[in-house]
Design an enzyme around this catalytic site. Structure first.
Site, PDB file in Angstrom:
ATOM      1  N   SER A   1       0.834  -1.202   0.000  1.00 21.70           N
ATOM      2  CA  SER A   1       0.000   0.000   0.000  1.00 21.70           C
ATOM      3  C   SER A   1       0.872   1.256   0.000  1.00 21.70           C
ATOM      4  O   SER A   1       1.673   1.449  -0.915  1.00 21.70           O
ATOM      5  CB  SER A   1      -0.951  -0.045   1.206  1.00 21.70           C
ATOM      6  OG  SER A   1      -1.911   0.980   1.132  1.00 21.70           O
TER       7      SER A   1
ATOM      8  N   ASP B   1      -9.666  -2.827  -5.898  1.00 26.74           N
ATOM      9  CA  ASP B   1      -8.991  -2.198  -4.757  1.00 26.74           C
ATOM     10  C   ASP B   1      -9.736  -0.917  -4.369  1.00 26.74           C
ATOM     11  O   ASP B   1      -9.845   0.002  -5.168  1.00 26.74           O
ATOM     12  CB  ASP B   1      -7.537  -1.880  -5.125  1.00 26.74           C
ATOM     13  CG  ASP B   1      -6.677  -1.571  -3.916  1.00 26.74           C
ATOM     14  OD1 ASP B   1      -7.190  -0.977  -2.957  1.00 26.74           O
ATOM     15  OD2 ASP B   1      -5.486  -1.921  -3.937  1.00 26.74           O
TER      16      ASP B   1
ATOM     17  N   HIS C   1      -7.241  -5.372  -1.389  1.00 28.93           N
ATOM     18  CA  HIS C   1      -6.091  -4.586  -0.950  1.00 28.93           C
ATOM     19  C   HIS C   1      -5.261  -5.290   0.122  1.00 28.93           C
ATOM     20  O   HIS C   1      -4.057  -5.066   0.227  1.00 28.93           O
ATOM     21  CB  HIS C   1      -6.583  -3.234  -0.437  1.00 28.93           C
ATOM     22  CG  HIS C   1      -5.500  -2.234  -0.197  1.00 28.93           C
ATOM     23  ND1 HIS C   1      -4.811  -1.620  -1.225  1.00 28.93           N
ATOM     24  CD2 HIS C   1      -4.970  -1.745   0.952  1.00 28.93           C
ATOM     25  CE1 HIS C   1      -3.920  -0.785  -0.717  1.00 28.93           C
ATOM     26  NE2 HIS C   1      -3.985  -0.842   0.596  1.00 28.93           N
TER      27      HIS C   1
END
Length: 441
Positions: free
Chosen positions: A163, A390, A418
């Site tokens: 991320s 996502d 995610h």
């Protein structure tokens, strides 16, 4: 550039698993003015337990892989909490879990620690040094320290960025590619934009889709949610970390597992006419912005290059009736990974930082985080997992970035979300290393 100063390194074993070292480093707060003071960084290194004493010498130059956590503002967990560690160690690496500056044990940012800097202007000035550009400078300083006695050809290291950690990895590729052996990103190809507004426009689209799916699955929750909002608007409800306002309840969409909370809250109102302590405790545990001040204050400006953020998520929410807390709407949508100014009223910790946050939101002289010309001539191998659905890093923006990084290999899937590095560890790691090892036909 400066080399980190190793302050201490203490080893311990996790029986049957790993040899872990806890490391503290000093690095400059401001690399442009290294004599202006330092901050303390914390990291854990992990390698396989050494069975025989002479193996330690044989494994002296094991290549490093540094893990960059998501966020911004979250520290790393202990190594044994990551299911992928064993697989990566078996690939021949040793791993460094680095708490990014201001997170975990790395000069933690809180309202109280920020107050040590002085007035709100000085606090805001201090916080400007906690974005990805300085995180990767820290990485380079630590790399130089840890590989100082390595043969020159072994001094580069690998990066795994989850991320926001992937955003940092692309900043790393832009600024210090000479320090990198290879880069892996999972849900972490950043939008190459100058401000947050185009990001949040896409984020709101994706969050709206998740709301639609939520209400299709739980149509009864439309009226339940309105009832909860009505109760919260008519009653001041205290939480350990602040106040449960309607807007704060709306923010439960960041985890999109809100149905159980909606059901519990409605049951409380049916039976007792108020929300019970267990329900409030569960709600309070889903947020955590009071424990992650950097996330709240810097979340929008991680997208800023020469622009001010100006509370972009607030501005865009005001233009979409579906996200208004209005009982006349058929459904009131939850929000997602956005930061709103009202958070600095509903959290005790954040309320102490409201003026600092306003200064950060109005600052428009943010330095560039990415160098597209450097990315276009990139020579570092890059392997990226990108998720079609996502909710946090929009697929279209991520794939646009992928086309601008020379040589990047991309694993694209609509069967993961995610958090796949945590929830589908084995499959995801296998796919990433298949890209590296060219085993995909």
């Amino acid at each position: 550039m400066a080399t980190a100063k190793l302050i201490s390194r203490l080893f311990h074993n996790i029986p049957g698993k790993f040899r872990v070292a806890e490391l503290f480093f000093d690095v400059p707060l401001n690399y442009s003015r290294p004599n202006d003071g330092s901050i303390r960084l914390f990291a854990r290194s992990v390698r396989r337990l050494v069975t025989y004493p002479d193996q330690e010498r044989d494994e002296r130059y094991i290549p490093w892989l540094v893990y960059l956590q998501g966020g911004p503002g979250f520290g790393c967990s202990p190594p044994q909490d990551y299911a992928w560690v064993g697989t990566v160690l078996d690939k021949g690496y040793q791993i460094l879990f680095l708490d990014q500056r201001g997170t975990g044990l790395s000069s933690t940012i809180t309202a109280e620690t920020l107050a040590l800097q002085g007035n709100v202007a000085r606090q805001a000035e201090y916080l400007k040094h906690f974005r990805a550009d300085n995180i990767v400078r820290d990485c380079e300083a630590v790399r130089k320290c840890l590989t100082a006695d390595y043969p020159e050809e072994n001094q580069k290291w690998s990066v795994l960025g989850q991320s926001f950690g992937g955003f940092c990895a692309v900043t790393y590729l832009s600024k210090f590619p000479e320090g990198l052996r290879e880069v892996f990103t999972t849900g972490g190809l950043p939008p190459l934009v100058n401000g947050p507004e185009p990001v949040y426009k896409r984020t709101y689209e994706k969050v709206a889709q998740r709301n639609e799916a939520y209400y299709r699955k739980y149509p009864e929750d439309a009226d339940r949610v309105k009832r909860i909002y009505k109760y919260l608007s008519e009653n001041k409800v205290a939480l350990p970390s602040g106040t449960l306002t309607p807007a704060r309840f709306q923010q439960l969409g960041i985890m999109f597992g809100a149905h159980d909370i909606v059901l519990r809250a409605t049951n409380d109102l049916d039976l007792f006419g108020f929300l019970t302590h267990p329900t409030l405790s569960i709600i309070d545990s889903h947020g955590g912005f009071d424990n992650n001040v950097i996330y709240a204050i810097l979340h929008e400006v991680i997208y800023c290059q020469g622009q001010a953020s100006l509370w972009a998520a607030d501005r865009l929410r005001a233009t979409d009736s579906r996200f208004q807390i209005d009982s006349n709407e058929p459904q009131i949508y939850f929000t997602g990974e956005m930061i709103f100014r009202d958070m600095f009223e509903s959290y005790h910790e954040l309320s102490q930082l409201r003026l600092v946050a306003d200064i950060i939101a109005s600052y428009d002289d943010w330095p560039a985080l990415y160098d597209e010309e450097q990315l276009a001539r990139n020579e570092v191998p890059v392997y990226s997992a990108t998720y079609v659905d996502d909710m946090y890093v929009h697929f279209d923006l991520a794939t646009a970035t992928a086309t601008k990084i020379k040589g990047l290999k991309q694993f694209i899937t609509n069967a993961m979300y995610h958090d796949a590095l945590r929830t589908k560890t084995d499959e995801l790691i296998r796919q990433l290393f298949a890209l590296k090892e060219d085993s995909i036909d």
